[in-house]
Design an enzyme around this catalytic site. Sequence first.
Site, PDB file in Angstrom:
ATOM      1  N   VAL A  46       0.851  -1.185   0.000  1.00 51.06           N
ATOM      2  CA  VAL A  46       0.000   0.000   0.000  1.00 51.06           C
ATOM      3  C   VAL A  46       0.888   1.236   0.000  1.00 51.06           C
ATOM      4  O   VAL A  46       1.832   1.338   0.803  1.00 51.06           O
ATOM      5  CB  VAL A  46      -0.940   0.019   1.224  1.00 51.06           C
ATOM      6  CG1 VAL A  46      -1.877   1.227   1.144  1.00 51.06           C
ATOM      7  CG2 VAL A  46      -1.754  -1.267   1.304  1.00 51.06           C
ATOM      8  N   LYS A  62      -3.225   0.496  -3.619  1.00 60.29           N
ATOM      9  CA  LYS A  62      -2.919  -0.873  -3.187  1.00 60.29           C
ATOM     10  C   LYS A  62      -2.661  -1.758  -4.396  1.00 60.29           C
ATOM     11  O   LYS A  62      -3.488  -1.856  -5.290  1.00 60.29           O
ATOM     12  CB  LYS A  62      -4.090  -1.414  -2.365  1.00 60.29           C
ATOM     13  CG  LYS A  62      -3.826  -2.738  -1.679  1.00 60.29           C
ATOM     14  CD  LYS A  62      -4.989  -3.071  -0.746  1.00 60.29           C
ATOM     15  CE  LYS A  62      -4.705  -4.300   0.094  1.00 60.29           C
ATOM     16  NZ  LYS A  62      -5.805  -4.571   1.048  1.00 60.29           N
ATOM     17  N   ASP A 118     -13.676 -10.554   7.588  1.00 59.28           N
ATOM     18  CA  ASP A 118     -12.304 -10.416   8.096  1.00 59.28           C
ATOM     19  C   ASP A 118     -12.193  -9.247   9.070  1.00 59.28           C
ATOM     20  O   ASP A 118     -11.285  -8.412   8.969  1.00 59.28           O
ATOM     21  CB  ASP A 118     -11.321 -10.241   6.938  1.00 59.28           C
ATOM     22  CG  ASP A 118      -9.867 -10.471   7.370  1.00 59.28           C
ATOM     23  OD1 ASP A 118      -9.662 -11.067   8.449  1.00 59.28           O
ATOM     24  OD2 ASP A 118      -8.952 -10.057   6.627  1.00 59.28           O
TER      25      ASP A 118
END
Length: 578
Positions: free
Chosen positions: A290, A305, A399
């Site tokens: 990133v 990214k 996540d």
Amino acid sequence: MPSDLTLSLGQHSEAGRKPTNQDFHGALVPERPALALKGAAIAIADGIGSSAVSHVASETAVKSFLTDYYDTPDTWSVKTAARRVIGATNSWLHAETRRNRHLHDPEGGRDRGYVTTFSALILRSRTAHIFHVGDARIARVVGRSLEDLTEDHRVVVSAGESYLGRALGAAPHVEIDHRTVAIERGDVFVLTTDGVHEHVRPDVIVAAIARNGDDLGQAARDIARRAYENGSSDNLTVQIVRIDAVPAGDPSELADRVEDLPPAPLLDPPTDFDGYRVLRTLHASPRSHVYLARDAETGDTVALKVPSTELRADPAALRRLVMEEWVARRVDSPHLLKAPPQTRRRSHLYAVMEYVEGQTLAQWLRDNPEPEPEAVRRIVEQIARGVQALHRREMVHQDLRPQNILIDAAETVRIVDFGSTRVAGLAEEGAAGEPMLGTLQYTAPECLAGHPASPASDIFSVGVIAYQMLTGRLPYGAEAARAFSAARGRRLHYVSVAAARPGLPHYVDAALRKAVHPNPALRYDALSAFVHDLRHPNPSLPGVRRAALLERNPVLFWKLVSLALALTILALLLSRAA
């Protein structure tokens, strides 16, 4: 963002110097829901000049495609449906040629073959599907020129002699070229027969389109007239399609996007890349790199990214990278990281997100090893609002963990990293063989056991984060990460927060226990109920007594005490008077 694909279309066809027009063209832009399910179709065909009936072949090819394509099952992909229809048309044309008793008419001396070129452009959602047989062309305007999206199937014998290598009706089976390209607002596609593109330069075609503005029909006529003036002796057909608006997109297109562009390379700041000034590296991991970058057009600071070297050849990982921006553009919440609007075409595959100055919750926990319960409640409430925004759009993050939660200087919490997000209705080919997404310590037991993620799975993750913030530990220790079966999940033993941090209210412990229950059916139905119970004792939860009136409503308690005292005094006065 518009919910429908919107197009402008201009078309023109004429015989030119020939006695008859053997070209044929057509377009169909259906209403919803067919527009979303099947897309808009534009087709062009050029019958071979040596046949007296090739105009029948070109007309049949276009009309049958525009009719039969929309009659195919909605469950078929664009590629499957179009190939089946084109293949069926080829079989019919070839059979007609073989049945025709005038195939080689000695009187007329003319070939009677039902043979034609055929090219079709299907615009569905944010993708252009191109199907091509022969030497008609489909191109896209790029700057002041044209980018050819098809390759002529013409065999050159000598400087003055060539013949078609492929055409509909020429053989029992036909090989059909197919490719996809991503489309954006403002894209212009041009379809032409060889009588046009062999006599008009690409820059002249683009100039005619620009000169006529919104009148694409006049632009098509001008281009055909220029071909005639330049000496074309063939039929002249031009179709121009402009993309005026694009819809939000369909998750099923992610695989096509991955195939369209090569993965972005690792960058060496400071450097320029694809219209961005890359300033420095923000983060590097085995999954991605990133960078802090500045958009050269807008001046906005963004986070760029790119995939790591190890994942550049992994289609599933690249789809997850594309998914990050896809999700960020479709959910609006101050507690979810956003993606800036895309204003130009990209040369590589990468993700661009807004840049937020702050720290991760993981770092915050290191700086605040024993935070006050109220500080934990404020953070958890913001996390819950972000997750609820995803759930309202039928998305599951999958996540949630401290590393994927940012806290800025104003103490606003944002959830990041949507690469693992599960979207309702997204059918991933080969999903059963993909590794489980998410981080073991924060993943619900049912997901570890192989069941699909659900909102209850995210509730489990939020509960684990809240427990960790209050205690510095995990509710099931290391055992939760090994619960790869339902039986193991049932054997998990919850460790009370009182054992790790004495003094926390019992109702907080009861709320956490329910949020992280191994059985998803016994967890909270909604995160709003969980955050409410973190502040207010819920007597329906095990171990939580109903709070005394003094705790629940102290004002009412003292009013009743005052009333009781007043009644007592009144009774004493009446007694004395008697």
